[in-house]
Design an enzyme around this catalytic site. Structure first.
Site, PDB file in Angstrom:
ATOM      1  N   ASN A   1       0.709  -1.270  -0.043  1.00 37.95           N
ATOM      2  CA  ASN A   1       0.012   0.073  -0.192  1.00 37.95           C
ATOM      3  C   ASN A   1       0.912   1.278  -0.052  1.00 37.95           C
ATOM      4  OD1 ASN A   1       1.000  -0.569   2.574  1.00 37.95           O
ATOM      5  ND2 ASN A   1      -1.163   0.435   3.579  1.00 37.95           N
TER       6      ASN A   1
ATOM      7  N   ASP B   1       3.573  -5.911  11.555  1.00 38.55           N
ATOM      8  CA  ASP B   1       2.847  -4.746  11.034  1.00 38.55           C
ATOM      9  C   ASP B   1       3.123  -3.387  11.399  1.00 38.55           C
ATOM     10  OD1 ASP B   1       0.643  -3.370   9.813  1.00 38.55           O
ATOM     11  OD2 ASP B   1      -0.997  -4.003  11.253  1.00 38.55           O
TER      12      ASP B   1
ATOM     13  N   HIS C   1      -6.185  -9.046   4.707  1.00 39.38           N
ATOM     14  CA  HIS C   1      -6.545  -8.052   5.776  1.00 39.38           C
ATOM     15  C   HIS C   1      -7.978  -8.193   6.170  1.00 39.38           C
ATOM     16  CE1 HIS C   1      -6.178  -3.841   7.662  1.00 39.38           C
ATOM     17  NE2 HIS C   1      -7.767  -3.997   7.593  1.00 39.38           N
TER      18      HIS C   1
HETATM   19 ZN    ZN Z   1      -3.689  -4.688   7.704  1.00 40.62          ZN
END
Ligand code: ZN
Length: 428
Positions: free
Chosen positions: A85, A303, A172
């Site tokens: 992303n 993360d 996700h």
């Molecule tokens: Zn995520």
């Protein structure tokens, strides 16, 4: 080079001779011209993160490949998977090769780009999965992380597609309509604080659906950052069927709970605790720890989500979601899992090195510290306790929920194919 006086997985003290990037000899009393004193530290295989946000290209104000991998090296990591992303999104062979090249040039650990599942993370059209797999970056992990692939037909197609090159879809799991405007875990505290709740079922419903889809098409599925007791139950059931499902938990979901939003050392409504998925309840934390211990949860993934100050130090509802995590991961895992007797160091090595490398299909990472293996080695001293000082981080960002907390352990040194990236706790 000889790395002296280390305890492999916490065992008896030995010396390790490294030559040509590999472990050449292990034993007591090794001699050589160049030595590093391990000081009795625990030697672990270099850690592997399946879930890192390096932010480059596009948000170099938050992190770069260079600073993110410096942060990784300081945390004991020798390989990270860089999430897709970015801006532009890593949804073509061109962008994943760009990130891969940045990794080759500037990185302090191996960088493996994750490819987006859908074009622009928009959930409408499959990205060029095959081209990314065939590219120089040899992508095997695909994820729209940050967003859920919520269209069941697209998810099915993606799962089918990656079978051709032994890829995996990392989901996700967040049902978007159930989490529209959601701010924190849905429960007693969100009710009291008047923040829109983020229900556990929004995660669990997607996980259940995707386990069924993965079984239906006979493909590999990985679930990112599992955060609820219910998710654990579903994955335990899917694994009991023999389905090819793996999952991860973050360090913060193993330690922190949603009541920090109401009351914490840094006050109420402090967005430092705002994260996706949200911090959950004490009962969820206990279930996640038990599941990581018994193998239902396969790995710990950070993360690591760096954000600049202006995106975090704002009112709760406007603040960005996410926490940095690479430099504190091993300490948090020690606190949550080792100090509690749930895992030994061999168990930690499995869940933070061997298994993430296997899920990502990384050949040269995650191997046991044996003669002939690549010399990817992390030296860790579990005996110290220190206060977390974000100003000392190598990361460009400082959004850690552990500031001022005292955590155990310290990464003493990290070796990538025999070359030190960290020595005496400092970047080389
Ligand atoms: Zn995520």
């Amino acid at each position: 080079m000889i790395i002296r006086n280390v305890r492999i997985l916490g065992g008896e003290p030995v010396d390790i001779r490294v030559a040509d990037g590999e472990i050449a000899e292990i034993g007591p009393g090794l001699e050589g011209p160049e030595t590093v004193d391990g000081g009795g530290a625990i030697a672990l295989p270099g850690l592997v993160d399946l879930h890192t946000h390096l932010r480059e290209p596009g948000r170099e104000d938050a992190e770069t490949v260079q600073t993110g991998t410096q942060s990784a090296a300081r945390g004991g990591y020798t390989a990270v998977h860089a999430m897709a992303n970015t801006s532009p999104v890593a949804d073509t062979a061109g962008v994943v090769e760009q990130v891969w090249r940045l990794g080759r040039e500037f990185a302090h650990c191996d960088v493996h780009p994750v490819g987006a599942v859908t074009v622009g993370l928009e959930g409408k059209q499959l990205a060029e999965l095959g081209a990314m797999a065939d590219s120089a970056a040899r992508v095997r992990v695909f994820s729209d992380d940050g967003k859920c692939v919520d269209d069941a037909v697209l998810m099915r197609r993606a799962l089918e597609y990656v079978k051709a090159f032994d890829g995996v879809i990392a989901q996700h799991a967040q049902e978007p309509r159930l989490t529209s405007g959601a701010q924190m875990n849905e429960g007693v505290i969100s009710g009291r604080l008047g923040l829109t709740g983020w229900p556990a079922v929004a995660e669990e419903a997607i996980i259940a659906r995707d386990c069924l889809l993965a079984a239906h098409v006979g493909s590999r599925l990985h679930i990112c950052h599992v955060s609820t007791a219910g998710s654990v139950e579903i994955i335990r059931w899917a694994k009991s069927k023999g389905w090819n499902v793996t999952c991860e938990v973050t360090p913060h979901h193993l330690l922190l709970t949603d009541d920090l939003v109401e009351e914490s050392p840094v006050g109420a409504y402090n967005p430092i605790y705002k994260v996706n998925p949200p911090l959950r309840t004490r009962a969820d934390v206990e279930a996640l720890r038990a599941a990581l211990a018994d193998g239902t949860i396969d790995i710990v993934a950070t993360d690591h989500a760096p954000h600049p100050v202006e995106d975090k130090e704002t009112e709760w509802s406007a603040a960005a979601m996410g926490m940095v995590g690479l430099e504190t991961a091993l300490s948090v895992v020690q606190e949550a899992m080792v100090e509690t007797g749930l895992l030994d160091w061999a168990g930690v090595a499995q869940r933070m090195s061997a298994v993430p490398a296997r899920i990502g299909r990384l050949g040269g990472q995650g191997q046991p510290l044996e003669v002939g293996a690549p010399a990817n080695i992390t030296l860790y001293d579990p005996s110290v306790r220190t206060e977390v000082d974000p100003s000392a981080f190598a990361s460009k960002s400082r959004n850690t929920p552990y500031e001022g907390m005292t955590l155990p352990g310290r990464v003493v040194a990290t070796f990538l194919r025999g070359r030190a990236t960290v020595l005496e706790g400092k970047l080389v």
